[in-house]
Design a protein around this motif. Structure first.
Motif: not given
Length: 391
Positions: A275-283, A296-302
């Protein structure tokens, strides 16, 4: 010859109406004056037109003042339950929204009508649309000039509020009067007001209209409610609450996704490494906000490809995300005014000026400012009652 009254109340807002009614029903001959064309104008727009008329959790520690003990006396002698009993005696239906906030089911007009009826029961002489030309004091009498006449009374009540929401006719008149009679004024400032962000926070200003629950903090103050991103900065209940504590240069921190246990991102990595960070946050956050925070956090990918150290750092940032507002939207958008007439010159029992017999100050004009959610109305009722019983 000047027309004589027992008391003259300046300002037909919440505090002025209730004070005049209280004194009138005790047999005092009361004149209630207001420069506005109708009484209770701020009441009518409060609570989205339904008037958040009190809060069942009212307590002195929910008020700001240079003297945090000042409000205790009045608040203890006229409580939220007391005002609610009056509301119910008029058959006004109400409901509790959240956090002890009580609203009319139908309309704020019902509260104004109730207060006007209370004034009528006390034979209060109410005159609106009257600009005051001058006030003076001599020989134990206060003289107030308005229109083409002058009236006098041994008691004068300042209930003209503060300068918040000037489009409703609000001014700093109370402070001018206070200084005229030798009372000190704590520097007034906007409170319960949206905060503005500098241009370098454009990423968040681009989220205009997005809202989410946070814990907003400023100094020792912390509030768990919704924050709303606007085209100018930050608003919503959590931000309005901390704005009363904010001073220029202070940092406001917001805890996104409050209630998550420490290590929740590392736990998510173990459970869903792809899962990507954006997916987890959007939950737990609106999609646009989750995307902006990831950027802003600069974290991409799984998550599985991100180190535990990076995820711990992201957690820490999300728990105390800093904003440094460059200002507020000012008195124009402030729900109330912080600061005001210094309580050191007033009696906490009667609201009378210690060194100026017969002069009383109540409501928002005083350096007592409540939290969002009906607290300021309860201060209006309590301080008005204290003065009305002393007149």
């Amino acid at each position: 010859m000047n027309e004589a009254y027992d008391a003259i109340v300046l300002g037909a807002g919440a505090a002025g109406l209730f004070c005049a009614a209280t004194a009138g029903q005790r047999g005092r001959r009361v004149l209630l004056l207001d420069h506005a064309d109708q009484p209770g104008k701020k009441i009518l727009i409060s609570g989205g037109g339904r008037c958040n008329f009190t809060n069942m959790h009212t307590a002195p520690d929910r008020y700001l003042s240079q003297n945090p003990h000042f409000a205790k006396s009045a608040l203890s002698r006229y409580t939220a339950a007391d005002f609610l009993a009056l509301v119910e005696s008029y058959g006004i239906a109400w409901h509790e929204k959240t956090l002890g906030q009580l609203f009319c089911d139908e309309s704020a007009k019902q509260i104004v009508a109730m207060l006007l009826e209370e004034c009528a029961k006390g034979g209060v002489d109410l005159r609106c649309g009257e600009a005051i030309r001058g006030v003076d004091h001599a020989d134990g009498l206060y003289r107030v000039a308005f229109g083409d006449q002058t009236v006098q009374a041994p008691a004068l009540v300042i209930a003209t509020g503060g300068p918040s929401i000037p489009k409703m006719g609000a001014t700093g008149f109370a402070y001018d009067l206070a200084r005229q009679f030798g009372l000190k004024v704590v520097q007034p400032r906007p409170a319960l007001v949206p905060l503005t962000l500098p241009a370098d926070d454009t990423l968040f200003r681009d989220l205009s209209g997005v809202s989410t629950e946070v814990i907003a903090r400023c100094g020792k103050a912390a509030f768990r409610e919704a924050t709303l991103f606007t085209h100018r900065g930050l608003s919503g209940p959590a931000i309005l609450q901390v704005s009363s504590y904010w001073q220029r240069g202070d940092t406001v921190t917001t805890q996104f996704l409050p209630g998550r246990e420490e290590g929740w991102l590392k736990a998510a990595k173990r459970e869903r490494p792809k899962a990507g960070l954006r997916k987890v946050l959007s939950e737990g956050l609106p999609d646009r906000l989750a995307e902006a925070l990831c950027e802003r956090l600069g974290l991409e990918g799984e998550l599985g490809n991100l180190s535990d150290k990076a995820l711990s750092a992201a957690e820490a940032k999300l728990a105390r995300w800093p904003f440094v507002p460059n200002g507020s939207e000012g008195f124009a958008k402030a729900e109330v005014t912080a600061g005001g007439i210094d309580t050191s010159g007033l009696s906490s029992k009667t609201m009378e000026a210690r060194k100026v017999p017969g002069l009383y100050v109540i409501g928002e004009a005083v350096d007592v400012t409540g939290w969002l959610g009906g607290y300021n109305f309860q201060w209006a009722w309590a301080s008005a009652r204290a003065a009305g019983l002393a007149l």
